[in-house]
Each structure stands twice: as C-alpha cells, then as structure tokens.
Scaffold this motif. Structure first.
Motif, PDB file in Angstrom:
ATOM      1  N   ALA A 190       0.833  -1.208   0.000  1.00  0.00           N
ATOM      2  CA  ALA A 190       0.000   0.000   0.000  1.00  0.00           C
ATOM      3  C   ALA A 190       0.866   1.257   0.000  1.00  0.00           C
ATOM      4  O   ALA A 190       0.555   2.235  -0.700  1.00  0.00           O
ATOM      5  CB  ALA A 190      -0.926  -0.018   1.209  1.00  0.00           C
ATOM      6  N   GLU A 218       0.743   3.803  -3.161  1.00  0.00           N
ATOM      7  CA  GLU A 218       0.329   5.188  -2.935  1.00  0.00           C
ATOM      8  C   GLU A 218       1.392   6.158  -3.452  1.00  0.00           C
ATOM      9  O   GLU A 218       1.072   7.177  -4.083  1.00  0.00           O
ATOM     10  CB  GLU A 218       0.067   5.419  -1.454  1.00  0.00           C
ATOM     11  CG  GLU A 218      -0.375   6.825  -1.127  1.00  0.00           C
ATOM     12  CD  GLU A 218      -0.649   7.016   0.354  1.00  0.00           C
ATOM     13  OE1 GLU A 218      -0.777   8.194   0.784  1.00  0.00           O
ATOM     14  OE2 GLU A 218      -0.725   6.006   1.084  1.00  0.00           O
ATOM     15  N   TRP A 271      -3.368   9.937  -7.528  1.00  0.00           N
ATOM     16  CA  TRP A 271      -3.884   9.585  -6.199  1.00  0.00           C
ATOM     17  C   TRP A 271      -5.186  10.319  -5.874  1.00  0.00           C
ATOM     18  O   TRP A 271      -5.958   9.868  -5.028  1.00  0.00           O
ATOM     19  CB  TRP A 271      -2.817   9.886  -5.153  1.00  0.00           C
ATOM     20  CG  TRP A 271      -3.209   9.501  -3.755  1.00  0.00           C
ATOM     21  CD1 TRP A 271      -3.378  10.323  -2.699  1.00  0.00           C
ATOM     22  CD2 TRP A 271      -3.477   8.186  -3.284  1.00  0.00           C
ATOM     23  NE1 TRP A 271      -3.731   9.613  -1.581  1.00  0.00           N
ATOM     24  CE2 TRP A 271      -3.802   8.277  -1.916  1.00  0.00           C
ATOM     25  CE3 TRP A 271      -3.476   6.923  -3.893  1.00  0.00           C
ATOM     26  CZ2 TRP A 271      -4.121   7.177  -1.148  1.00  0.00           C
ATOM     27  CZ3 TRP A 271      -3.803   5.822  -3.114  1.00  0.00           C
ATOM     28  CH2 TRP A 271      -4.116   5.945  -1.756  1.00  0.00           C
ATOM     29  N   VAL A 306      -8.431   8.248  -5.812  1.00  0.00           N
ATOM     30  CA  VAL A 306      -8.669   7.377  -4.668  1.00  0.00           C
ATOM     31  C   VAL A 306      -9.098   8.193  -3.454  1.00  0.00           C
ATOM     32  O   VAL A 306     -10.010   7.818  -2.705  1.00  0.00           O
ATOM     33  CB  VAL A 306      -7.402   6.550  -4.356  1.00  0.00           C
ATOM     34  CG1 VAL A 306      -7.593   5.744  -3.071  1.00  0.00           C
ATOM     35  CG2 VAL A 306      -7.074   5.632  -5.515  1.00  0.00           C
ATOM     36  N   LEU A 338      -4.189   0.005 -10.552  1.00  0.00           N
ATOM     37  CA  LEU A 338      -4.559  -0.918  -9.472  1.00  0.00           C
ATOM     38  C   LEU A 338      -4.744  -2.337 -10.012  1.00  0.00           C
ATOM     39  O   LEU A 338      -4.360  -3.308  -9.352  1.00  0.00           O
ATOM     40  CB  LEU A 338      -5.838  -0.428  -8.792  1.00  0.00           C
ATOM     41  CG  LEU A 338      -5.699   0.854  -7.967  1.00  0.00           C
ATOM     42  CD1 LEU A 338      -7.059   1.292  -7.426  1.00  0.00           C
ATOM     43  CD2 LEU A 338      -4.717   0.654  -6.820  1.00  0.00           C
ATOM     44  N   LYS A 362     -11.586   3.922  -5.957  1.00  0.00           N
ATOM     45  CA  LYS A 362     -11.852   3.981  -4.518  1.00  0.00           C
ATOM     46  C   LYS A 362     -12.401   2.656  -4.008  1.00  0.00           C
ATOM     47  O   LYS A 362     -12.009   2.180  -2.937  1.00  0.00           O
ATOM     48  CB  LYS A 362     -12.843   5.118  -4.244  1.00  0.00           C
ATOM     49  CG  LYS A 362     -13.163   5.338  -2.771  1.00  0.00           C
ATOM     50  CD  LYS A 362     -11.974   5.920  -2.045  1.00  0.00           C
ATOM     51  CE  LYS A 362     -12.360   6.323  -0.628  1.00  0.00           C
ATOM     52  NZ  LYS A 362     -11.215   6.871   0.123  1.00  0.00           N
ATOM     53  N   TRP A 403      -9.558   0.078  -3.906  1.00  0.00           N
ATOM     54  CA  TRP A 403      -8.634   0.336  -2.796  1.00  0.00           C
ATOM     55  C   TRP A 403      -9.238  -0.060  -1.453  1.00  0.00           C
ATOM     56  O   TRP A 403      -8.582  -0.708  -0.633  1.00  0.00           O
ATOM     57  CB  TRP A 403      -8.243   1.809  -2.811  1.00  0.00           C
ATOM     58  CG  TRP A 403      -7.150   2.149  -1.842  1.00  0.00           C
ATOM     59  CD1 TRP A 403      -7.302   2.556  -0.559  1.00  0.00           C
ATOM     60  CD2 TRP A 403      -5.745   2.056  -2.071  1.00  0.00           C
ATOM     61  NE1 TRP A 403      -6.079   2.749   0.038  1.00  0.00           N
ATOM     62  CE2 TRP A 403      -5.106   2.447  -0.884  1.00  0.00           C
ATOM     63  CE3 TRP A 403      -4.978   1.696  -3.175  1.00  0.00           C
ATOM     64  CZ2 TRP A 403      -3.715   2.492  -0.766  1.00  0.00           C
ATOM     65  CZ3 TRP A 403      -3.603   1.740  -3.053  1.00  0.00           C
ATOM     66  CH2 TRP A 403      -2.979   2.123  -1.863  1.00  0.00           C
ATOM     67  N   LYS A 421      -8.001  -3.052   1.211  1.00  0.00           N
ATOM     68  CA  LYS A 421      -7.645  -2.666   2.577  1.00  0.00           C
ATOM     69  C   LYS A 421      -8.438  -3.466   3.602  1.00  0.00           C
ATOM     70  O   LYS A 421      -7.884  -3.955   4.591  1.00  0.00           O
ATOM     71  CB  LYS A 421      -7.884  -1.169   2.755  1.00  0.00           C
ATOM     72  CG  LYS A 421      -7.449  -0.641   4.111  1.00  0.00           C
ATOM     73  CD  LYS A 421      -7.628   0.870   4.177  1.00  0.00           C
ATOM     74  CE  LYS A 421      -7.175   1.404   5.538  1.00  0.00           C
ATOM     75  NZ  LYS A 421      -7.336   2.881   5.626  1.00  0.00           N
TER      76      LYS A 421
END
Length: 324
Positions: free
Chosen positions: A24, A28, A37, A40, A75, A94, A97, A101
C-alpha cells in the motif's frame, strides 16, 4: 517525453496477498508521482457534459475521466492473477482500494494482534556469533518497519537499546567507550552502528593479518620441507650415480664384470685380465686364487702326511725290537 510519462514505465510492485501494508505504501507513492492519487482520495464523480460545452469544460471532463481510468488500470496491474478476479467487477479506484484494505489489512483488533506478535519477535531477537552488525540490525529494522506500517509508533531509540543489550561480547569495548564518552539516551542509531561496524572492521583486518602471517609461515615451512626433500633427493641421486654405497655397514657394488661378485670394485678383482700371478707367472688371475699354488699346497700336505706315517712306523718297529 515528460517526466510523468517516463515514470509510468516503471514497474509497479505486484500484490500477491502478503505484506499488504508494504504494498500500500509503494502503490500510494507510485500513484502520487503520476498525479493519480486524487481519484482514490476524493472518488469524484464524472458528470456528463452540458449542452453546448465550452472547450474548457470538455478538456476538464476528459482529464478527470482519463485520470480515473489510469488509476483503475494501475490498481489492476498492481495485483496478482489470483487477486484480480476479486476486484475486476468493481467500478471505481476507490472501491478497489477499500476492498483490498478491508480484505488484507484487517480491522483494528487484528492489526493490534499483529503488532503484539511483532513486538514479541523483536524482544526475542539475539545476535548470533556468526552474524555481522549489518545483518543483525537489518533484522531489527525489518520488524520495526512492519510495526510502523501497522500504524504503531516505533522510535529508533528502542532499536539502539536493543542493539546495545543484545550484541555479542566482542563489541563490549565499543559499548564501554560510548558509555564513558556519550549520553546513550541521546546517541543516534547511525552513530551506534558506525561505532560497532568500525570495531568489526578492525577485528577483521587483524584476523586477516594473522591469517596471512600464518599462511606465510606455513608456506615457508612447506618450502623448507620441499628444499630439504630436494636436497635429500639430490644426495640420493648423487649416491645412486656412484657405483658404491653403504647398506647395513656392508659395501655393496654392481656385479663385477670379471667374477660377477658384488663385494669389491673391478679394479681390485683377483680375476682381472691384466692381473699376473706371482706363483705361476700367468695372466688373468692373482696368486691368491692360483690353482697351481693350491695343487702344490695339496702335494706338500700329502708328502708331509706320508713322512709322518713312515716315522710312526719306524718308531713302532724299534719299540717292538727292544721288547724282544
């Protein structure tokens, strides 16, 4: 070609389900360098263009749409083939991601358990005799960075204390010197590592010098042994080139060409062709082995025996006559 387009050719780190926190951070940083970025963080919605849009509206709409598409493509590229089917149906960066996570980073309770396990692993670390300072410090750094990635603070001072307490006895001199000259609570991690590595290098240099001296001594001994052996071989060859040498205190020589014996030199042989017998006057032998001399000796012995027998018979006859 601008910097952003050239940087996009850098390969991303592919996430395979392990070490999500590390992946991650890398992803990022990669997306931020490409100015992607934002998709996201904000997860903005792309609104349709109004009727009769202006050139500025069309340009802004295309840029936002392109940025979001690039973010999604990055991604997708950054996950392995086993993880891609889980996220391929998600529509926005989004969503992708957040799914990764929640799936692999875990909730707060799970992350706290990971932190405790890493802390325990850190406390159990001890330096081995075969390890160098760099190898041991790298192990401690790896654990500390994993803890930091999980959101827990881990100061360098804790690593300094761990190193000073758990290194082997051969570094005690450097540690004592630092205790006497510096405040250990204020000393940095870099200074501790430099001091210990300097002592380690000095020890290695001394060991190399000692090893080199031992190898030179061994080489000299080997050369001395080879020289001694060479001298002995030369001596043996010299003795071998000579016709005579001593063996068990007895003189041994090659067979004599005249008599085939090995106990004398040819020049002292009694059967030399140039030798002349003083008894019989013939050549080819010495008087010691003269056959005529032996025959004369045998004849003389026989005559002496006959003379003794005659004398004995006469004595016996005279004694008999006197008795009568």
């Amino acid at each position: 070609m601008d910097a952003g387009s050239s940087f996009s050719h850098v390969a991303t780190h592919v996430f395979d389900g392990e070490s999500y926190d590390l992946w991650a951070v890398r992803m990022e940083s990669y997306l931020d360098a490409l100015d992607l970025w934002e998709a996201v963080e904000e997860d903005y919605e792309i609104l349709p263009l109004p009727n009769n849009p202006t050139m500025a509206q069309i340009k802004s709409h295309n840029e936002r749409k392109t940025r979001k598409a690039k973010e999604k493509a990055c991604l997708f590229t950054g996950v392995s083939k086993t993880i891609f089917p889980r996220v391929m149906t998600l529509k926005t960066p989004k969503e992708i991601w957040n799914y990764l996570k929640e799936e692999y980073a875990g909730d707060e309770r799970i992350r706290s358990m990971h932190v405790l396990n890493l802390m325990r692993e850190f406390e159990l670390q001890r330096m081995k005799e075969s390890e160098t300072i760099k190898e041991y410090s790298d192990k401690l750094f790896t654990i500390a960075n994993k803890v930091r990635l999980l959101g827990t603070e881990f100061p360098d001072s804790r690593i300094v204390q761990k190193i000073l307490v758990t290194v082997t006895e051969k570094y005690e001199a450097s540690i004592a010197s630092m205790e006497n000259t510096k405040d250990l609570s204020q000393i940095t991690l870099a200074k501790v590592l430099h001091a210990l590595q300097a002592q380690e290098q000095r020890r290695l240099m001394r060991q190399e010098g000692t090893t080199e001296g031992a190898l030179q001594a061994k080489l000299q001994n080997n050369n001395g042994g080879r020289n001694k052996k060479k001298k002995q071989n030369n001596f043996n060859k010299a003795r071998g080139s000579n016709k005579y040498h001593q063996k068990n205190n007895t003189q041994v020589s090659p067979p004599c060409p005249h008599c085939k014996k090995t106990n004398h030199q040819p020049k002292w042989c009694w059967w030399r062709p140039d030798a002349k017998c003083l008894k019989c006057g013939q050549q080819g032998h010495m008087e010691k082995v003269c056959k005529s001399h032996k025959q004369q000796g045998e004849v003389k012995v026989a005559e002496d025996q006959q003379e003794d027998e005659k004398l004995f018979a006469a004595t016996c006859f005279a004694a008999k006559s006197s008795t009568k």
